[in-house]
Scaffold this active site. Sequence first.
Site, PDB file in Angstrom:
ATOM      1  CG  HIS A 173      34.809 -75.738-114.949  1.00 49.88           C
ATOM      2  ND1 HIS A 173      35.667 -76.508-115.708  1.00 49.88           N
ATOM      3  CD2 HIS A 173      34.995 -76.142-113.671  1.00 49.88           C
ATOM      4  CE1 HIS A 173      36.327 -77.337-114.933  1.00 49.88           C
ATOM      5  NE2 HIS A 173      35.948 -77.141-113.683  1.00 49.88           N
ATOM      6  CG  ASP A 175      38.794 -78.541-118.338  1.00 51.73           C
ATOM      7  OD1 ASP A 175      37.631 -78.272-117.983  1.00 51.73           O
ATOM      8  OD2 ASP A 175      39.073 -79.068-119.421  1.00 51.73           O
TER       9      ASP A 175
END
Length: 444
Positions: free
Chosen positions: A414, A418
């Site tokens: 992350h 995304d």
Amino acid sequence: MATEKISMPQLGESVTEGTISKWLVQVGDEVKKYDPIAEVMTDKVNAEIPSSYTGTIKELVADEGDTIEVGELVCYIETEGGAGAKDKEDAPTEVDPVEDSSAEEQPAEAAPKKEKPKQPKDGKARYSPAVLRLAQENDIDLEQVEGTGREGRITRKDLQKLIESGDIPKAGDKPKEEAAPAPEKAPEPTQAPAAAASKPASKPMNIPVEEGDVEIPVSGVRRAIADNMVRSKHEAPHAWMMMEVDVTNLVEYRNSVKGDFKQKEGYNITFLPFFIKAVVEALKEFPMINSMWAGDKIVQKKAINISIAVATEDSLFVPVIKNADEKSLKGIAKDVNELASKVRNGKLSRDDMKGGTFTVNNTGSFGSIQSTPIINYPQAAILSVESIVKRPVVMDNGMIAVRDMVNLCMSLDHRVLDGLVCGRFLSRVKEIVENTSKENTSIY
């Protein structure tokens, strides 16, 4: 004669350290340049350290089981060519930064139970990089540790025993034989395990062993796998997503060509190459998925090199299909077959493990229908292809039909990716797979 250093070589892209699993030479052995002197395990490959010189092994600085960083000293070799090569005990500190075997004898009156590690004549104790790193992580005063290694050297195992027991000497503490017992000091050793908690892979667990239990030593490969998995989970914030895919057309297509393919090519075409091909096509459209975190920047890789996970009975290897975007289905199937054969036959080379940019894991071969894979560090994502199962599915016309279904499970870093881009990428993989058929997909 001249004394030369041999250091831990770079054993693969992004490899920063290696574990000495076995020395192939002893002190006094004569070796030629490029002769293997040690077997090394990393998180990516098993390899051998070659000698950089022709000469006689003078000193093995690292012990078997020690983890040494790339560029750190592992041994000394005596070569022809120099003059006035000194014996170990006369070598200056700057030439011999990590070994402590050249030491004066301790005075006879010293207490034998707590004899300190032997020191060199310059008075400076020297330790292997693995010992220094473990001592720093756990705030251990090495001057108060009794070594059990060769000629009193402190080994990593010595420190691991102290960490496990909680009996850790700190700087400023008196040696145990001099310190008076004090109840208020008893909780002090518990600080060390707390300091080590952030790196669980380096702290052995105190598991009670009962009758009938089997203790299995941790191999170099298993330790390297464990270290890399911990590093990935510790550094990369994992997020997950899953999509189910209707692969009825793909299954029919593959089953219709597998017989002719095997007869013509000499090996099977499995389902995995079809999924890899779909991933490669989607990566070309979403190049951000093909990226890596580099601290102060994100590196988007141009080459599309697909790592595939191949398991043996006790290990996991991740060889790489290079330039997969330039290959046909047949070319990908050939690479999958050859790399899997190399793993099973123990012939995987260092080059076979280098350069991976995205990993496809075939967990479906074990019957798994859902998983949350750990990212193959330093890549930014990994995709698991689960088992293909027949299920009743509600079709667009409202009718129920039995279809071949598969779950595609994706883990992402992350920091780099995304949900939006990953969702679009996975949707594109799904679209390509669902449209794989004899009419619009060529094997060659």
